[in-house]
Design a protein around this motif. Structure first.
Motif, short mmCIF file in Angstrom:
data_model
loop_
_atom_site.label_atom_id
_atom_site.label_comp_id
_atom_site.label_asym_id
_atom_site.label_seq_id
_atom_site.Cartn_x
_atom_site.Cartn_y
_atom_site.Cartn_z
N LEU A 20 -30.13 9.03 22.14
CA LEU A 20 -30.09 10.41 21.65
C LEU A 20 -30.30 11.34 22.84
O LEU A 20 -31.28 11.19 23.58
CB LEU A 20 -31.17 10.65 20.60
CG LEU A 20 -31.17 12.03 19.93
CD1 LEU A 20 -29.89 12.24 19.12
CD2 LEU A 20 -32.40 12.19 19.03
N PHE A 78 -29.90 15.58 24.36
CA PHE A 78 -29.80 16.98 23.97
C PHE A 78 -28.80 17.72 24.84
O PHE A 78 -28.79 17.57 26.07
CB PHE A 78 -31.18 17.64 24.04
CG PHE A 78 -32.17 17.06 23.08
CD1 PHE A 78 -32.24 17.52 21.78
CD2 PHE A 78 -32.99 16.00 23.47
CE1 PHE A 78 -33.14 16.96 20.87
CE2 PHE A 78 -33.89 15.43 22.58
CZ PHE A 78 -33.96 15.91 21.27
N VAL A 109 -25.47 9.62 21.06
CA VAL A 109 -25.38 10.67 20.05
C VAL A 109 -25.95 11.94 20.64
O VAL A 109 -27.08 11.96 21.14
CB VAL A 109 -26.15 10.28 18.77
CG1 VAL A 109 -26.22 11.46 17.82
CG2 VAL A 109 -25.48 9.09 18.09
N GLN A 110 -25.15 13.00 20.63
CA GLN A 110 -25.59 14.28 21.17
C GLN A 110 -26.10 15.19 20.06
O GLN A 110 -25.53 15.23 18.97
CB GLN A 110 -24.43 14.96 21.91
CG GLN A 110 -23.92 14.17 23.11
CD GLN A 110 -22.77 14.87 23.81
OE1 GLN A 110 -22.33 15.94 23.41
NE2 GLN A 110 -22.28 14.27 24.89
N THR A 111 -27.17 15.90 20.37
CA THR A 111 -27.69 16.89 19.45
C THR A 111 -28.12 18.10 20.27
O THR A 111 -27.81 18.20 21.45
CB THR A 111 -28.85 16.32 18.61
OG1 THR A 111 -29.23 17.29 17.63
CG2 THR A 111 -30.05 15.95 19.47
N THR A 112 -28.80 19.04 19.66
CA THR A 112 -29.23 20.24 20.36
C THR A 112 -30.68 20.54 20.03
O THR A 112 -31.17 20.20 18.94
CB THR A 112 -28.34 21.45 19.97
OG1 THR A 112 -28.92 22.65 20.50
CG2 THR A 112 -28.20 21.58 18.46
N GLN A 166 -31.45 22.35 16.82
CA GLN A 166 -31.38 21.69 15.52
C GLN A 166 -32.79 21.56 14.92
O GLN A 166 -33.76 21.28 15.63
CB GLN A 166 -30.76 20.30 15.67
CG GLN A 166 -30.37 19.63 14.37
CD GLN A 166 -29.43 18.47 14.61
OE1 GLN A 166 -29.23 18.03 15.73
NE2 GLN A 166 -28.84 17.96 13.55
N GLU A 222 -33.87 17.28 11.06
CA GLU A 222 -32.52 16.75 11.27
C GLU A 222 -32.47 15.86 12.52
O GLU A 222 -31.75 14.86 12.54
CB GLU A 222 -31.52 17.90 11.39
CG GLU A 222 -31.35 18.69 10.09
CD GLU A 222 -30.35 19.81 10.20
OE1 GLU A 222 -29.59 19.84 11.20
OE2 GLU A 222 -30.32 20.68 9.30
N ILE A 223 -33.23 16.24 13.56
CA ILE A 223 -33.31 15.38 14.76
C ILE A 223 -34.00 14.07 14.40
O ILE A 223 -33.58 12.98 14.82
CB ILE A 223 -34.05 16.10 15.90
CG1 ILE A 223 -33.34 17.40 16.26
CG2 ILE A 223 -34.13 15.19 17.13
CD1 ILE A 223 -34.09 18.26 17.28
N LEU A 278 -31.71 11.55 12.88
CA LEU A 278 -30.87 10.83 13.84
C LEU A 278 -31.62 9.63 14.42
O LEU A 278 -31.04 8.55 14.60
CB LEU A 278 -30.43 11.77 14.96
CG LEU A 278 -29.52 12.94 14.55
CD1 LEU A 278 -29.30 13.89 15.72
CD2 LEU A 278 -28.19 12.44 14.01
#
Length: 304
Positions: free
Chosen positions: A37, A39, A66-69, A72, A76-77, A80
């Motif tokens: 994971l 960011f 898997v990219q997230t921000t 978020q 929700e993080i 993941l």
């Protein structure tokens, strides 16, 4: 003076790991597979994750990014991370730790301890059987008390890398570095803190462990700094350590990311052994992470 070649050292370890993966697949039906994971605000982490993926794929290890921000919502993080944890096909999990300052830009009213709480709320979701970078808070506690091996856990990859480099330096210089005065700069949970605990547990005799501000106080007395024969630094502050701060015949490991903590030009003439940036600690950290991934497959899937 020895300039450590991290790329060459990592390639040697890679060849050994190929054999270990082959043996694992013969003994079990398990194929190492990493879920990562990262960011989007962490540009260095994005690049570094791709480098890890390339090496992993070369070894036959699946590496899913898997990219997230950071924008978020936390729940929700967390979802993941749980998805990786609950996926039986994923044998190892890593969360690329973002810079605190990037996180704080989106949380302007937050305090430093808030970031730590946020980070631990994510890393505590990683099952220790899949904790390939030693991120779970309980893993760090096990390193502190010295029972991580009994629990079949692994050290954080950068810590494992630095220990391997220290062992190589000891062999190449033919000295007992554990008896000499050692300075660890930077209190990161990924390197400084676990390295300090592990060296203590290995009975290293004289270790000083300082954060960035404490180091600057120490640096005001250069004669005191000159007493340290081994220096490991990982603050991320470019050129924090210069030649006037170190004594002759020192051993210097620069784990500063991304540009290096050590002013190589002025420090290297004084050192007997030094790691450059790039191609020093970085490549060894990548292969150490993948070694961890394979070891946890053995530790939690064989004879259980």
């Amino acid at each position: 003076m020895i300039i450590f070649n991290g790329k060459q050292f990592a390639e040697q370890k890679e060849r050994l790991l190929v054999d270990k993966i082959s043996s694992l697949q013969k003994e079990t039906s398990i194929k190492p597979s990493v879920g990562c994971l990262v960011f989007l605000e962490d540009q260095g982490g994005l690049v570094y994750s791709q480098e890890k993926k390339q090496v992993a794929n070369r070894l036959g290890i699946e590496y899913e990014i898997v990219q997230t921000t950071l924008r978020q919502p936390l729940n929700e993080i967390k979802a993941l991370v749980r998805a990786f944890a609950e996926n039986d096909q994923i044998t190892g999990i890593i969360i690329q730790k973002p810079w605190r300052r990037n996180w704080k830009e989106l949380q302007p009213d937050s305090k430093a301890e808030d970031f730590r709480t946020w980070w631990h709320s994510l890393t505590s979701l990683i099952p220790q059987s899949k904790d390939i970078d030693g991120l779970h808070p309980d893993t760090l506690q096990s390193i502190k008390v010295g029972n991580w091996q009994e629990k079949k856990l692994v050290l954080p990859a950068t810590c494992r890398a630095v220990l391997a480099i220290l062992s190589e330096a000891k062999e190449q210089l033919n000295i007992e570095i554990s008896q000499q005065k050692t300075l660890i700069v930077g209190r990161s949970e990924l390197l400084g803190t676990p390295l300090f605990y592990e060296l203590q547990n290995q009975k290293w005799q004289n270790i000083e462990f300082v954060g960035q501000k404490e180091f600057q106080t120490l640096a005001s007395s250069t004669s005191q700094l000159h007493d340290f024969k081994t220096i490991v630094s990982s603050t991320g502050i470019h050129n924090l350590i210069s030649g006037d701060m170190v004594g002759r015949h020192c051993l210097v490991i620069d784990a500063g990311f991304p540009q290096g903590d050590v002013d190589f030009e002025t420090v290297s003439p004084l050192a007997d052994f030094i790691t450059p940036v790039p191609n020093g600690v970085g490549p060894v950290t990548v292969i150490s992470l993948l070694e961890n991934a394979v070891e946890l497959c053995y530790n939690f899937n064989l004879n259980h």
